[in-house]
Design a protein around this motif. Structure first.
Motif, mmCIF file in Angstrom:
data_model
loop_
_atom_site.group_PDB
_atom_site.id
_atom_site.type_symbol
_atom_site.label_atom_id
_atom_site.label_comp_id
_atom_site.label_asym_id
_atom_site.label_seq_id
_atom_site.Cartn_x
_atom_site.Cartn_y
_atom_site.Cartn_z
ATOM 1 N N LYS A 159 51.381 49.661 40.172
ATOM 2 C CA LYS A 159 51.480 48.682 41.326
ATOM 3 C C LYS A 159 50.171 47.879 41.378
ATOM 4 O O LYS A 159 50.145 46.800 42.028
ATOM 5 C CB LYS A 159 51.953 49.039 42.836
ATOM 6 C CG LYS A 159 53.525 49.552 42.557
ATOM 7 C CD LYS A 159 53.734 49.713 44.169
ATOM 8 C CE LYS A 159 55.062 50.137 44.029
ATOM 9 N NZ LYS A 159 55.274 50.732 45.383
ATOM 10 N N ASP A 160 48.831 48.786 40.839
ATOM 11 C CA ASP A 160 47.507 47.901 41.326
ATOM 12 C C ASP A 160 46.867 47.938 39.950
ATOM 13 O O ASP A 160 46.971 48.894 39.160
ATOM 14 C CB ASP A 160 46.862 48.652 42.397
ATOM 15 C CG ASP A 160 47.561 48.326 43.520
ATOM 16 O OD1 ASP A 160 47.805 46.993 43.929
ATOM 17 O OD2 ASP A 160 47.424 49.228 44.604
ATOM 18 N N LEU A 161 46.011 46.807 39.626
ATOM 19 C CA LEU A 161 45.227 47.141 38.522
ATOM 20 C C LEU A 161 43.883 47.784 39.169
ATOM 21 O O LEU A 161 43.254 48.288 38.213
ATOM 22 C CB LEU A 161 44.817 45.617 38.184
ATOM 23 C CG LEU A 161 46.131 44.877 37.516
ATOM 24 C CD1 LEU A 161 45.784 43.280 37.210
ATOM 25 C CD2 LEU A 161 46.231 45.678 35.940
ATOM 26 N N VAL A 162 43.503 47.339 40.113
ATOM 27 C CA VAL A 162 42.128 48.064 40.647
ATOM 28 C C VAL A 162 42.567 48.658 42.202
ATOM 29 O O VAL A 162 43.604 48.102 42.776
ATOM 30 C CB VAL A 162 40.986 47.309 40.978
ATOM 31 C CG1 VAL A 162 39.946 47.657 40.612
ATOM 32 C CG2 VAL A 162 41.391 45.883 40.091
ATOM 33 N N GLY A 163 41.796 49.950 42.604
ATOM 34 C CA GLY A 163 42.061 50.333 43.921
ATOM 35 C C GLY A 163 40.723 50.110 44.648
ATOM 36 O O GLY A 163 39.666 50.033 43.917
ATOM 37 N N GLY B 120 45.319 42.725 41.602
ATOM 38 C CA GLY B 120 46.847 42.251 41.343
ATOM 39 C C GLY B 120 47.713 43.275 40.766
ATOM 40 O O GLY B 120 47.345 44.411 40.852
ATOM 41 N N PRO B 122 49.905 45.132 37.886
ATOM 42 C CA PRO B 122 50.112 44.981 36.448
ATOM 43 C C PRO B 122 51.510 44.647 36.075
ATOM 44 O O PRO B 122 52.451 44.839 36.743
ATOM 45 C CB PRO B 122 49.343 46.402 35.915
ATOM 46 C CG PRO B 122 50.017 47.371 37.319
ATOM 47 C CD PRO B 122 49.851 46.293 38.315
ATOM 48 N N VAL B 309 44.148 54.343 37.832
ATOM 49 C CA VAL B 309 43.725 53.171 38.559
ATOM 50 C C VAL B 309 42.361 53.123 38.773
ATOM 51 O O VAL B 309 41.838 53.808 39.400
ATOM 52 C CB VAL B 309 44.473 52.828 39.734
ATOM 53 C CG1 VAL B 309 43.926 51.365 40.087
ATOM 54 C CG2 VAL B 309 46.130 52.679 39.357
ATOM 55 N N PRO B 310 41.473 52.223 38.133
ATOM 56 C CA PRO B 310 40.276 52.390 38.573
ATOM 57 C C PRO B 310 39.928 52.121 40.187
ATOM 58 O O PRO B 310 40.339 51.078 40.651
ATOM 59 C CB PRO B 310 39.517 51.253 37.642
ATOM 60 C CG PRO B 310 40.425 50.421 37.310
ATOM 61 C CD PRO B 310 41.674 51.310 37.338
#
Lengths: 619, 360
Positions: A159-163, B120, B122, B309-310
């Motif tokens: 759901k997220d590209l980055v946390g 965002g 993915p 997730v980074p």
């Protein structure tokens, strides 16, 4: 401590930077509740469609969990898309918040750090406002593992590209603790193995006594202890090598022999001589330490100005002239070398112990001292200082005075004795590490034998057979109470109340409910038993208010959950946990149906009465 | 010598005043009787009162000390100017923040725009398991497996896949978690995956579908089952038990309940495979070594450190100002850290405002 930033502003910034949904970790339950209350007076900012979506979702969920429908935080959640999540809430409410978060309906959840360990629901952002957490009584810094557990909720897979981890300060925050936690590797974990009474009974039921040491040796605790023991063993081996280097002497155990001899010598000499003579090294040097003599000390070269007897230090002293004109006083034993060189000085009775004229000269002469000076060989006569008469009298009891290896023994004895003491210490440590768990098991088994659960050969008695089925905290207290008939013909409400007071280990203050006289008598009795068992088992808190609360819930079947909550100052979630834990204890009692049928039946009735309303909602 | 002799009283006094009290005492030792009773002012006065050779030596020592100090400061400045490449540090060792700052100052600090870049969702992709997940599942056929991986990196996938395989081979699977709430969540989750009739749950007060091939329970319940089995009250399920999954195994270090995990692992039947799922811990290799020493089958350790997730870190000032927390954009483990200069400034400001009055 609440964060310095206002919660409404915090959520606004997060929304603006597209960092929602977020979990905001706060120090206390109260901080979480206050953060939510802060929203109530604001104008709603979220779209009405979203409010509607949350409302329908919660309405659906409240069919399964009716307690959600009356929750006081409901309007705030619907209009502001924020919620609080902590141990003071009912499990059903927590499930609702988690589900809302998973569906993405909420922007922020204010939670206490306890959440991090328990149920998992991720978010895009984690907000950390503290670097320490309250454990039992005082605040301790969060460990690296704990911070990573918190930060790990940031960034949802798929759901997220980055946390994100957002750190916002509150008073007493330490940024370094958080930074270390975010960038370090977590701490290693250690075994927390304890030998409990049910463990002893169950092990002895299943295995013969001689196998049990082997079973305990399989624990992670023993594995870690063995590693420590191995380090000590290595050290010990090195010492044994050093001791072996001394070789064999006339007598087998020369260290002890010489130690005894030395001791006897000292005793005899003390009786005879009021004052210890100077050591041979000092006595040999004393005649050479005339004024003007150049000597070597730990501080470098020096010139003797005088020597005198110090009453305070109880040993001969010298005043020395050091480099750069410094004058010091030190014991003669600090003088390590005596040079074959005497400079001219005129002694004087006052500081600086020579005439001013010769002091000036001394400085000059110092400059002219050659780099290399001849040392005077001082012959130290060990034998001469020993009282011959003394040695002769001891010759009858000890072989040492005439032994050929006596010189070697005298020389090596201090170092060898130290090594041997260290070796004995290490041997003991290694032994303790290897057998500690087994000894603790034996201790516990002895207590159980003493109380009558085990036979002298460590077989289970009839009492032990059923007592082993009670595998909860304070098992000894509960089985003792059963044995002494405290629970005979007891009412279900009383049984539940007593077990609740034993089960509850939280010291958050409650309120003072009145107990029935029957329960008061009962609690008095339980307290007396708990005190008598104190040497064997840590007594529980035995709070009367939680007992009274449980008594009402079981004793008054028409009582509803909101009515019960109104009776106490405890948080809903705490009451729920109390009753759930009591249920667990009751179900343990229920397993005794083979030996105590009537008690098991009472427990069964109590369980059935307890499971209603909110407690029935969740499986 | 000539130089020191010409040192005037005035110069010497200013030099002495610049020295710390400790240093003055060491200068006075052996030169001034009972110097240890004196304060700084009286010490300087008595040192200045020294005459002749003693005075010369004193002056020489003070000048030498001053010169040494000057060179030390110079050397420090030089080393600060030089930018050293950051050496890879050993595990568990965290560099002190000051050295890290000097080490990294070669590259310019990141900006908040860079940190916030790429927020965002993915694009929906087909789920593909990571190599370590596949490795864990495949290793379970021959050995016990310990998985230590960060939160949310997909440990549940390993559990589900392993359980699927075991159920296909008509084995019983037991899944334990430390909390009842977690057990309930997993019960719902697994019921959807495997079908409601194939999943059962056993907790302190609940017993649903207890004969199902996959059983979910709290670790305490499994421990009790194992004790009952050991004492001869044979439980049928334990004969066919093929896989025991212990979730949240880092509870091994829980002060009150850790012992239950140890008991469970010790008494776990030999024919059943163990799958330990744990959050990031420092010594999974030690636990693997322990399992190898007590279990009849080998033990395979999967120590996965990367997050799926980074993660990036920011600092939010109470006035709403958002800055990066560190100089670098992404969080890296085990390389020390250096705060972003702007964050340091803002935080110092916050501390001054919060504690300013009480400190003064």
């Amino acid at each position: 401590m609440p964060p310095a930033i206002h919660p409404v502003d915090l959520v606004q910034v997060l929304r603006h930077k597209q960092l929602t949904p977020a979990i905001v970790f706060l120090t206390s339950r109260r901080a979480c509740d206050e953060a939510i209350e802060a929203f109530e007076r604001r104008a709603p900012v979220i779209a009405p469609e979203r409010t509607e979506a949350i409302r329908t979702f919660l309405a659906d969920l409240s069919k399964q969990f009716p307690s959600i429908a009356q929750h006081p935080l409901l309007p705030t959640v619907q209009h502001f898309a924020v919620a609080a999540h902590h141990a003071g809430h009912l499990p059903s409410w927590k499930i609702a918040v988690e589900e809302l978060m998973r569906k993405g309906y909420l922007d922020a959840v204010f939670a206490t750090t306890t959440l991090a360990a328990g149920v998992d629901f991720p978010a895009r952002t984690v907000v950390i406002t503290q670097s320490s957490v309250r454990k039992t009584r005082d605040f301790t810094d969060l460990t690296i593992g704990e911070i990573q557990q918190l930060a790990g909720r940031g960034g949802r897979r798929g759901k997220d590209l980055v946390g994100f981890v957002v750190v916002t300060p509150s008073p007493y925050i330490d940024l370094d603790v958080i930074a270390k936690g975010l960038t370090g590797y977590p701490e290693p974990i250690d075994s927390q193995f304890v030998v409990s009474y049910p463990m002893v009974l169950n092990l002895l039921k299943a295995y013969p006594l001689d196998q049990i040491e082997g079973i305990l040796a399989k624990s992670f605790a023993q594995f870690q202890l063995n590693q420590r023991a191995a380090v000590h063993q290595e050290h010990l081996d090195a010492i044994h090598v050093k001791l072996a280097a001394y070789g064999t002497r006339e007598c087998a155990d020369w260290i002890t022999q010489w130690q005894l001899f030395d001791l006897a010598k000292k005793r005899t000499s003390q009786r005879r001589l009021p004052r210890q003579p100077d050591s041979p090294e000092v006595a040999a040097r004393l005649p050479f330490l005339t004024p003007g003599r150049v000597v070597k000390t730990s501080k470098g070269r020096a010139i003797v100005l005088r020597h005198y007897a110090s009453r305070g230090k109880r040993q001969p002293m010298v005043s020395l002239f050091l480099e750069k004109g410094a004058i010091i006083e030190c014991p003669v034993s600090h003088v390590s070398q005596i040079y074959d060189k005497i400079v001219d000085i005129e002694p004087a009775p006052h500081f600086p112990w020579c005439t001013p004229h010769s002091f000036e000269r001394l400085v000059e002469q110092w400059e002219h001292l050659t780099a290399r000076l001849q040392t005077l060989p001082i012959v130290i006569d060990q034998e001469a200082t020993e009282d011959q008469e003394l040695v002769n009298t001891l010759a009858e009891d000890f072989p040492c005075p005439t032994c050929p290896s006596r010189q070697a023994c005298r020389r090596d004895h201090p170092a060898a004795l130290r090594l041997r003491q260290k070796a004995q210490q290490l041997t003991k440590t290694v032994q303790a590490l290897k057998t500690g768990l087994w000894h603790r098991f034996q201790e516990r088994a002895d207590i159980l034998h003493h109380l009558g659960y085990l036979t002298p050969t460590f077989q289970l008695t009839a009492e032990g057979e059923w007592a082993r089925l009670i595998r909860i905290d304070h098992s000894l207290l509960i089985s003792e109470l059963i044995r002494m008939g405290a629970f005979d013909a007891i009412e279900p409400a009383l049984l539940a109340a007593v077990l609740a007071s034993i089960a509850h280990d939280d010291d958050r203050p409650g309120s003072y409910l009145r107990m029935s006289p029957g329960l008061a008598t009962m609690m008095h009795r339980v307290r007396a038993v708990a005190e008598s068992l104190e040497p064997y088992e840590e007594p529980p808190l035995l709070r009367s208010d939680v007992a009274a609360l449980t008594e009402r819930w079981v004793g008054m079947p028409e009582l509803t959950w909101p009515q019960l909550i109104r009776m106490t100052a405890m948080a809903e979630g705490d009451v729920y946990r109390l009753l759930a834990r009591t249920l667990e204890y009751l179900s343990q009692i229920h397993t005794l149906k083979a030996t105590h049928p009537s008690l098991a039946d009472t427990a069964k009735i109590a369980i059935a009465t307890m499971q209603r309303d909110v407690l029935k909602e969740l499986p | 010598m000539n130089e020191t002799r010409s040192l005037s009283d005035q110069d010497l006094q200013t030099m002495l005043e610049a020295l710390p009290l400790r240093r003055l005492h060491s200068l006075a030792k052996g030169r001034i009787p009972r110097h240890f009773r004196m304060g700084k002012r009286r010490l300087i006065v008595s040192l200045l009162g020294l005459q002749g050779e003693v005075r010369q030596y004193l002056a020489a020592e003070v000048t030498r000390h001053m010169a040494e100090q000057r060179t030390a400061i110079d050397a420090q400045q030089i080393s600060r100017k030089r930018s050293l490449p950051a050496p890879a540090t050993a595990r568990h060792k965290i560099k002190s923040p000051s050295t890290a700052t000097t080490a990294r100052s070669g590259t310019p600090p990141t900006t908040i725009e860079a940190v916030l870049e790429g927020i965002g969702v993915p694009p929906p992709t087909e789920f593909r398991p990571d190599p370590w997940q596949l490795e864990a599942v495949s290793c379970l056929s021959t050995s016990d497996v310990i998985v230590s991986a960060p939160t949310g990196s997909g440990k549940t996938y390993v559990a589900v896949e392993a359980a699927k395989r075991a159920i296909q081979q008509d084995q019983t699977v037991i899944y334990t978690s430390p909390l009842k709430a977690l057990s309930n969540t997993k019960y719902m989750e697994f019921s959807q995956i495997f079908g409601a009739d194939r999943v059962g749950i056993l907790t302190g007060d609940r017993r649903d579908n207890a004969q199902a091939p996959m059983l979910i329970m709290t670790t305490e319940i499994l421990r009790n089952l194992l004790y009952d089995a050991a004492s001869g009250e044979i439980d049928v399920r334990l004969n066919t038990l093929g896989l025991v999954i212990l979730d949240e195994s880092q509870y091994l270090a829980d002060p009150e309940r850790g012992v239950v995990w140890e008991e469970t692992i010790i008494f776990c039947p030999a024919q059943a495979r163990l799958l330990l799922l744990s959050a990031s811990i420092g010594n999974p290799d030690e636990i693997a070594a322990w399992l190898r020493s007590i279990r009849p089958v080998p033990c395979h350790l999967i120590h996965h450190r990367e997050r799926s997730v980074p993660l990036r870190a920011c600092y939010l000032h109470p006035n709403g100002n958002l800055t990066p927390l560190f100089r670098t954009r992404d969080l890296v483990q085990g390389r020390g850290y250096a705060f972003h200069p702007e964050t340091l400034k803002l935080f110092a400001e916050f501390e001054a405002r919060t504690f300013g009055r009480s400190k003064r």
